[in-house]
Design a protein around this motif. Structure first.
Motif, short mmCIF file in Angstrom:
data_model
loop_
_atom_site.label_atom_id
_atom_site.label_comp_id
_atom_site.label_asym_id
_atom_site.label_seq_id
_atom_site.Cartn_x
_atom_site.Cartn_y
_atom_site.Cartn_z
N HIS A 127 -63.33 108.25 -5.25
CA HIS A 127 -62.77 107.58 -6.42
C HIS A 127 -63.90 107.06 -7.29
N SER A 143 -59.09 110.76 -10.66
CA SER A 143 -59.89 110.06 -9.64
C SER A 143 -60.29 108.65 -10.03
N ASP A 192 -57.50 102.78 -0.01
CA ASP A 192 -57.01 104.16 0.00
C ASP A 192 -55.51 104.20 0.30
N GLN A 196 -52.69 105.46 -2.43
CA GLN A 196 -51.83 106.61 -2.13
C GLN A 196 -50.36 106.22 -2.16
N ARG A 197 -50.01 105.10 -1.56
CA ARG A 197 -48.61 104.70 -1.50
C ARG A 197 -48.07 104.29 -2.87
N HIS A 199 -49.18 105.53 -5.71
CA HIS A 199 -49.04 106.81 -6.40
C HIS A 199 -47.77 107.52 -5.96
N ASP A 200 -47.52 107.55 -4.65
CA ASP A 200 -46.32 108.22 -4.13
C ASP A 200 -45.05 107.55 -4.63
#
Length: 206
Positions: A127, A143, A192, A196-197, A199-200
């Motif tokens: 990132h 990123s 991280d 990710q969560r 974003h999901d």
């Protein structure tokens, strides 16, 4: 190792107890400060680096002001590691100048404090982190992630913005078993997971 945090607000009496801004369930500043220091030192090593993204303390109500600066220096000196300080809206230039004047080297020969007025860029874990106090809005990227503080128990409704403050709503992306003790600086691995969560969650139309 590298860690990140924001909005410790040492000496901010008005945040204690229940309030509409950023409630903190402590009976006294001494109790809150002890929890913050212990949480920090339980994770951060003597030569690790913590990026503190602003609002270290609220000192403008304390007199004499030099005593207030000495008190925050004592607290920050009790915290493990190198501290990279990004100026927040409650961090006065005089306070930062006092810390700079009283800066010192750790065992690795590097200074305890490093100062940034607006922010900095750190590349890690695939990132490009933009570290600021205030949230930045730079649109969808592959990123780049804005790590910030300032908004306390709120979250910016954009997956590229992560609030890393001690009372951030984005910490809710960690499960209870994953979540560190209140006041603990976040590791890059925890970031991280949060990234990710979040974003999901937005990809699913949350």
């Amino acid at each position: 190792m590298q860690f990140v945090t924001s909005d410790t607000h040492f000496f901010h009496q008005e945040l204690l107890g229940q309030n509409d801004f950023a409630p903190r369930p402590f009976n006294s500043l001494a109790e809150e400060h002890l929890v913050l220091v212990n949480a920090w030192n339980a994770r951060v090593g003597e030569l690790d680096t913590v990026y503190h993204l602003g609002d270290v303390a609220l000192l403008n109500h304390m007199r004499p002001v030099k005593d207030a600066y000495q008190k925050i220096l004592a607290i920050l000196s009790a915290l493990h590691g190198h501290i990279v300080l990004v100026k927040g809206n409650h961090d006065t230039r005089d306070m930062l100048k006092f810390l700079a004047k009283n800066n010192y080297d750790l065992a690795d020969g590097q200074p305890k404090f490093v100062f940034h007025d607006v922010g900095l860029i750190v590349k890690a874990h695939h990132h490009q982190f933009f570290l600021t106090h205030y949230p930045m809005m730079f649109g969808k990227t592959d990123s780049s992630i804005n790590l910030h503080g300032h908004i306390h128990h709120y979250s910016v409704a954009v997956p590229e913005n992560i609030n890393v403050g001690v009372d951030s709503a984005d910490l809710d992306y960690l499960m209870q078993t994953e979540r560190p003790a209140w006041g603990t600086p976040l590791s890059l691995d925890e970031l991280d997971i949060i990234i990710q969560r979040k974003h999901d969650a937005f990809a699913k139309g949350r």
